[in-house]
Scaffold this active site. Structure first.
Site, PDB file in Angstrom:
ATOM      1  N   SER A 136       0.877  -1.167   0.000  1.00 19.06           N
ATOM      2  CA  SER A 136       0.000   0.000   0.000  1.00 19.06           C
ATOM      3  C   SER A 136       0.914   1.216   0.000  1.00 19.06           C
ATOM      4  CB  SER A 136      -0.856  -0.043   1.267  1.00 19.06           C
ATOM      5  OG  SER A 136      -1.620   1.132   1.391  1.00 19.06           O
ATOM      6  N   LYS A 162      -0.943  -1.050  -4.478  1.00 18.06           N
ATOM      7  CA  LYS A 162      -2.167  -0.303  -4.131  1.00 18.06           C
ATOM      8  C   LYS A 162      -1.796   1.143  -3.886  1.00 18.06           C
ATOM      9  CE  LYS A 162      -4.620  -0.055   0.259  1.00 18.06           C
ATOM     10  NZ  LYS A 162      -5.223  -0.845   1.360  1.00 18.06           N
ATOM     11  N   LYS A 164      -2.862   4.806  -2.531  1.00 24.15           N
ATOM     12  CA  LYS A 164      -3.787   5.645  -1.776  1.00 24.15           C
ATOM     13  C   LYS A 164      -4.166   6.812  -2.689  1.00 24.15           C
ATOM     14  CE  LYS A 164      -3.968   3.559   2.182  1.00 24.15           C
ATOM     15  NZ  LYS A 164      -5.237   3.179   2.833  1.00 24.15           N
ATOM     16  N   ASP A 189      -7.074   2.865  -3.068  1.00 23.76           N
ATOM     17  CA  ASP A 189      -7.813   2.916  -1.794  1.00 23.76           C
ATOM     18  C   ASP A 189      -8.090   4.372  -1.461  1.00 23.76           C
ATOM     19  OD1 ASP A 189      -8.901   2.574   0.701  1.00 23.76           O
ATOM     20  OD2 ASP A 189      -7.126   1.630   1.609  1.00 23.76           O
ATOM     21  N   GLU A 214     -10.947   0.456  -3.520  1.00 22.12           N
ATOM     22  CA  GLU A 214     -11.237   0.154  -2.117  1.00 22.12           C
ATOM     23  C   GLU A 214     -11.908   1.336  -1.422  1.00 22.12           C
ATOM     24  OE1 GLU A 214      -7.740  -1.318  -0.169  1.00 22.12           O
ATOM     25  OE2 GLU A 214      -8.593  -1.144   1.839  1.00 22.12           O
ATOM     26  N   ASP A 239     -13.566  -2.031   2.946  1.00 21.83           N
ATOM     27  CA  ASP A 239     -12.670  -2.142   4.100  1.00 21.83           C
ATOM     28  C   ASP A 239     -13.447  -1.611   5.315  1.00 21.83           C
ATOM     29  OD1 ASP A 239     -10.721  -1.731   6.063  1.00 21.83           O
ATOM     30  OD2 ASP A 239      -9.315  -0.645   4.804  1.00 21.83           O
ATOM     31  N   LYS A 263      -9.567  -7.025   7.957  1.00 26.06           N
ATOM     32  CA  LYS A 263      -8.588  -6.585   8.956  1.00 26.06           C
ATOM     33  C   LYS A 263      -9.062  -7.149  10.277  1.00 26.06           C
ATOM     34  CE  LYS A 263      -7.105  -2.283   6.784  1.00 26.06           C
ATOM     35  NZ  LYS A 263      -7.382  -0.839   6.646  1.00 26.06           N
ATOM     36  N   GLY A 291      -3.751  -4.120   6.120  1.00 28.47           N
ATOM     37  CA  GLY A 291      -2.736  -3.772   7.116  1.00 28.47           C
ATOM     38  C   GLY A 291      -3.085  -2.466   7.795  1.00 28.47           C
TER      39      GLY A 291
HETATM   40  O1  OSB Z   1      -7.195   1.639   4.575  1.00 28.19           O
HETATM   41  O2  OSB Z   1      -5.851   0.027   4.351  1.00 28.19           O
HETATM   42  C1  OSB Z   1      -6.131   1.107   4.871  1.00 28.19           C
HETATM   43  C2  OSB Z   1      -3.190   2.202   7.053  1.00 28.19           C
HETATM   44  C3  OSB Z   1      -3.852   2.873   8.047  1.00 28.19           C
HETATM   45  C4  OSB Z   1      -5.207   3.007   7.976  1.00 28.19           C
HETATM   46  C5  OSB Z   1      -5.919   2.467   6.919  1.00 28.19           C
HETATM   47  C6  OSB Z   1      -5.269   1.761   5.924  1.00 28.19           C
HETATM   48  C7  OSB Z   1      -3.877   1.658   5.975  1.00 28.19           C
HETATM   49  C8  OSB Z   1      -3.089   1.002   4.952  1.00 28.19           C
HETATM   50  C9  OSB Z   1      -1.769   0.471   5.412  1.00 28.19           C
HETATM   51  O3  OSB Z   1      -3.398   0.944   3.780  1.00 28.19           O
HETATM   52  C10 OSB Z   1      -1.409  -0.812   4.801  1.00 28.19           C
HETATM   53  C11 OSB Z   1      -0.172  -1.349   5.439  1.00 28.19           C
HETATM   54  O4  OSB Z   1      -0.175  -1.666   6.663  1.00 28.19           O
HETATM   55  O5  OSB Z   1       0.818  -1.451   4.724  1.00 28.19           O
HETATM   56 MG    MG Z   2      -8.270   0.459   3.180  1.00 30.56          MG
END
Ligand code: OSB
Ligand code: MG
Length: 376
Positions: A136, A162, A164, A189, A214, A239, A263, A291
């Site tokens: 991510s 992925k 953001k 995401d 996402e 999510d 998660k 994660g």
């Molecule tokens: O939406 O997946 C998410 C981290 C903090 C809060 C929300 C998210 C995330 C990540 C981190 O995408 C993914 C990772 O731990 O590498």
């Molecule tokens: Mg997410």
């Protein structure tokens, strides 16, 4: 019976190796609640994934601390704990606070695996010996920075990228990435940043052949996601919206998504995570493990969970070094050049917790003791 003698709460502060930016903000350092259970000479660990601020969900490390100290911890110490799977019932009267519940429940599963002398993966019902990994990638200072990051992660072997995204860091970015890498497995995401007025813009992304989009809309929504999914070729993945098995059933029935991110903290622990996994599997919906910028403790639990059969898509479970200059477990989590993590077969979580390192990072601690047990 698992006789839990004491529950230790610790807050550790850990700077991230690289800042992580999402549509809801920037994280440079993490305040993390760790749970340590003491039981007849064994120690087991859990990690609470709640953030410092209630931006991803309502919970924070501070709400989790209070609810653990005042409600969940005492209930666990008073209960007859048969196994990890006993926890949802023990905590059942307390509404919400799923990340706090998960930290305790997952520690109980960790303990149960040690007592039964099996790996955590085996105890959870895992079937995979390796798990496929993605990354991510947070919002970057510039598109050039992003390109460099993606190139490095692909070179390291990660199977899925992925991105953001948020308004202003979406269509233009997907375009640039697809121009350079037309064929990589790519997803995005949004962490709930878009609204129905953005529907036409999002529908345009079908041309980027994303594996999924996402959580584009509200963090607590199913209905509007179902309207959006009807307009898209691309799969929506939920999510934030999926808190439990019933949410998964509702989302699948309403066709709000075609993929689910599991998660374990968000759904309240391993029991519920397995339940969501099974519901999705029975309905042909693939899942993957999300994660939350975990330390090695939460990461080891995510690896075990990801070994279940319906975790068919690469997860956001990646190497320790992407997050920390030094992790709190040994060995650190590493990813092969094929983008896979080997699932430990040793008893328990399969990674040793570095207590000295944790002590050095601890800024707050509290111990809850069991009442003296009456032995028959
Ligand atoms: O939406 O997946 C998410 C981290 C903090 C809060 C929300 C998210 C995330 C990540 C981190 O995408 C993914 C990772 O731990 O590498
Ligand atoms: Mg997410």
């Amino acid at each position: 019976m698992l006789n839990i003698d004491a529950i230790h709460l610790r807050e550790i502060n850990m700077p991230l190796a690289h800042p992580f930016e999402t549509s809801f903000g920037m994280t440079t350092s993490r305040r993390i609640l760790l749970i340590e259970l003491e039981s007849e000479g064994l120690t087991a660990w859990g990690e609470c994934v709640a953030g410092e601020h209630p931006y991803f969900s309502e919970e924070t490390i501070d709400t989790a601390w209070i609810i653990t100290e005042a409600e969940l911890g005492p209930r666990l110490l008073d209960a007859d704990v048969e196994r990890g799977g006993s926890c949802p019932k023990i905590f059942g009267q307390v509404r919400g606070h799923r990340m706090a519940k998960a930290a305790l429940e997952n520690a109980v599963w960790d303990l149960e695996a040690q007592v039964k002398r099996v790996s955590l993966s085996e105890l959870l019902g895992g079937t995979r010996s390796v798990i496929p990994c993605g990354v991510s990638i947070g919002i970057q200072p510039s598109p050039a920075h992003l390109m460099d990051k993606i190139a490095a992660e692909l070179a390291a072997g990660y199977q899925r990228i992925k991105l953001k995204c948020k308004p202003g860091w979406d269509t233009n970015i997907f375009e640039a990435v697809r121009n350079r890498w037309p064929d990589i497995t790519l997803s995005c995401d949004a962490n709930s940043v878009y609204r129905m007025k953005d529907l036409e813009d999002i529908a345009e992304w079908d041309r980027f052949n994303l594996l999924m989009i996402e959580q584009p809309l509200w963090w607590d929504d199913f209905y509007f996601h179902s309207l959006l999914q009807k307009r898209l070729e691309t799969s929506v993945c939920l999510d934030e919206s999926i808190r439990n098995r019933r949410d998964a059933l509702a989302a699948i029935a309403m066709e709000s998504c075609r993929i689910i991110n599991i998660k374990v903290g968000r759904v309240g622990g391993f029991s519920e995570a397995i339940g969501v996994h099974n519901i999705a599997e029975e309905r042909g919906i693939p899942v993957w493990c999300g994660g939350m910028l975990e330390t090695g403790i939460g990461r080891s639990h995510n690896i075990a969970l990801s070994s279940l059969p319906n975790f068919t898509l690469p997860g956001d479970v990646s190497a320790s070094s992407r997050y920390w200059s030094q992790d709190i477990i040994e060995p650190a989590v590493t990813v092969s050049d094929k983008g896979e993590i080997a699932v430990p077969t040793a008893v328990g979580r399969g990674f040793e917790v570095q207590r000295d390192r944790i002590d050095a990072l601890t800024v707050r601690r509290q111990t809850l003791h069991a009442k003296a047990r009456v032995t028959a």
